[in-house]
Design an enzyme around this catalytic site. Structure first.
Site, short mmCIF file in Angstrom:
data_model
loop_
_atom_site.label_atom_id
_atom_site.label_comp_id
_atom_site.label_asym_id
_atom_site.label_seq_id
_atom_site.Cartn_x
_atom_site.Cartn_y
_atom_site.Cartn_z
N GLU A 264 -2.40 -3.02 -1.26
CA GLU A 264 -1.15 -3.68 -1.68
C GLU A 264 -0.29 -2.72 -2.51
O GLU A 264 -0.81 -1.97 -3.33
CB GLU A 264 -1.50 -4.92 -2.51
N LYS A 320 4.47 -11.47 1.82
CA LYS A 320 3.61 -12.40 1.10
C LYS A 320 4.39 -13.68 0.80
O LYS A 320 5.51 -13.64 0.29
CB LYS A 320 3.12 -11.76 -0.20
N CYS A 374 -3.53 -10.01 -1.56
CA CYS A 374 -4.10 -10.30 -2.88
C CYS A 374 -4.47 -11.76 -3.03
O CYS A 374 -5.42 -12.25 -2.44
CB CYS A 374 -3.13 -9.83 -3.97
#
Length: 496
Positions: A264, A320, A374
């Site tokens: 990430e 995301k 994440c």
């Protein structure tokens, strides 16, 4: 209110909550949760509802304080600016989590009567609260009651029941001897033995599942690169160049690789500014590259994954969508940005904007994969949101925010649980670790430890057939919980 004035009345419950959390990483004492919850339920089963409220609040505070003490770590990255917030963050998180124990336990105590019904109702209510925590206020299903089983064969029942079933198993084992207590000492011992047999049975079923053969690995070699970019230095111009060089050098090392994966926010530049450097990255990878990168679209910023084809062409971008409140975005962020208030962890702008939702990404010669950035990997519901099942799961994460004691290991454990629930292998690229290749039963094939720069070259594990959990979700467990609660309330009505 009397219970609130006398700490001695709730201090044991605080201790039981602390002991219960010892089942979670990094401690891994899996028996701690059912034993401590049995002691807690023993105290709650015959207490009046007001006392149940305070005792469950104390126990919940102990559970979440120990389970989430890693929450202080992000505030210690820049101690001078944010260090003072650390204790307040832990206290507020523990207190907020404690309400998810106290309020359901209080309601269950009010709606049930007698130790048997009350023990069953409170136990079921705690599992229901685990489920609710995955949805309310955008959700935070971290440190669920059943997570202590993840590193044992018992975790394999999540392929049928999901993580929620592990919580139900745990509270059932705790409640059996307590519910039998009203029928005498022999019944209490029989209830304890039934709890042990239940746990042993699930252990045996899980062990049998682990012993069965897995599908053959795919003839595809993945290279997972871990640059070990310390969070406090990650965005420093000089150090970011050092970390980029690590990524390039590790990607370019000799050896076969059919796909290279970076974690990430692996680089400090935006995707829109990377036209000249992408061919350099692609040349070092010498294979398709999946990389975490930030991007901008007008005035909006996104935390993204981009797939880069040989030559530096951007194939697909995933944004995301399940963002961390106050970390990656601020509620009412556009208005608060006028006052200089922005998200804590977002590097660009005042916070990130959410993407459209779960997707499958494709690359030539590779099975489709579902990307998880994440925090998204802690939400099992996202893994049932696609119309077609992917071939594997990819988690790109930056666990450098979480310190080195518990947060990264708890996050890894939850990624393993996602593999068990879906029967899909999960590949994890973490900035400072733990990067890992996880098979379709949640077992770690290969990994890189925390605070280590390196790479993993590993075959992509094969996928199992769709699990029962992937077909049914949490519906069967929720139905059973509601049945228990309904039976407890009906017993109270008939008794009155």
């Amino acid at each position: 209110m009397r219970a609130a004035r006398h700490p001695a009345t709730w201090l044991p419950d605080l201790v039981f909550g602390l002991i219960a959390a010892l089942s979670l990483a990094p401690f891994g004492l899996w028996a701690a949760t059912p034993l401590a919850l049995a002691a807690l339920l023993w105290r709650l089963a015959e207490a009046p509802p007001a006392t149940v409220l305070w005792r469950a609040l104390a126990a919940g505070f102990g559970w979440f304080a120990l389970a989430l003490f890693w929450i202080t770590e992000p505030f210690l990255v820049d101690v001078a600016r944010h260090g003072w917030m650390a204790p307040f963050a832990l206290i507020l998180m523990a207190a907020g989590g404690a309400l998810f124990w106290a309020l359901p336990a209080w309601a269950a105590a009010r709606l049930s009567q007698g130790p048997v019904a009350r023990a069953a109702a409170i136990a079921a209510a705690l599992v229901l609260s685990d489920w609710l925590r995955g949805w309310i206020f955008t959700g935070f299903p971290w440190a669920q009651i059943g997570h202590g089983w993840i590193d044992t064969p018992v975790a394999q029942i999540a392929a049928t029941t999901g993580a929620l079933g592990l919580s139900l198993l745990t509270v059932t084992m705790a409640a059996l001897p307590v519910a039998a207590r009203a029928m005498g000492r022999k019944a209490t011992l029989a209830g304890g033995m039934a709890a042990i047999l239940l746990g042993a049975g699930c252990w045996a079923v899980g062990a049998a599942r682990l012993a069965a053969p897995l599908p053959t690995d795919r003839d595809l070699i993945l290279r997972i690169v871990q640059p070990d970019a310390t969070q406090s230095l990650k965005w420093d111009p000089e150090w970011s160049a050092v970390f980029l060089r690590r990524l390039l050098d590790l990607s370019a090392e000799p050896g076969r690789r059919d796909l290279v994966i970076w974690p990430e926010t692996a680089v400090n530049f935006l995707l829109e500014e990377a036209a000249e450097v992408l061919p350099v990255l692609s040349q070092a990878a010498d294979a398709p590259l999946v990389m975490g990168i930030q991007r901008r679209e007008g005035s909006r910023f996104y935390n993204s994954l981009a797939t880069i084809l040989p030559g530096g062409t951007v194939a697909e971008v995933y944004d995301k969508f399940h963002l961390v409140p106050f970390g990656e975005y601020i509620p009412w962020g556009d208005a608060l940005a006028r006052f200089g208030i922005g998200a804590f962890a977002a590097q660009q702008g005042n916070g990130y904007s959410p993407g459209p939702g779960p997707v499958a990404m494709t690359l030539p010669g590779m099975p489709d994969f579902q990307p998880l950035i994440c925090y998204e990997a802690i939400f099992p519901q996202h893994l049932r949101a696609l119309d077609q099942r992917p071939g594997w799961l990819l988690q790109a994460t930056n666990d450098a925010w979480f310190g080195t004691l518990s947060g990264p290991y708890q996050h890894l454990d939850q990624a393993r649980l996602r593999a068990i629930e879906t029967g899909l292998p999960l590949v994890r690229a973490a900035n400072t670790g733990v990067s890992a290749v996880i098979d379709a039963r949640g077992q770690i094939r290969d990994s890189l430890p925390l605070n280590t720069a390196g790479k993993i070259d590993a075959a992509l594990p094969g996928a199992l057939p769709p699990t029962r959990w992937q077909a049914w979700g949490n519906a069967p467990v929720l139905a059973l919980i509601l049945l228990i609660l309904g039976a407890s309330v009906r017993r109270r009505t008939s008794s009155s």
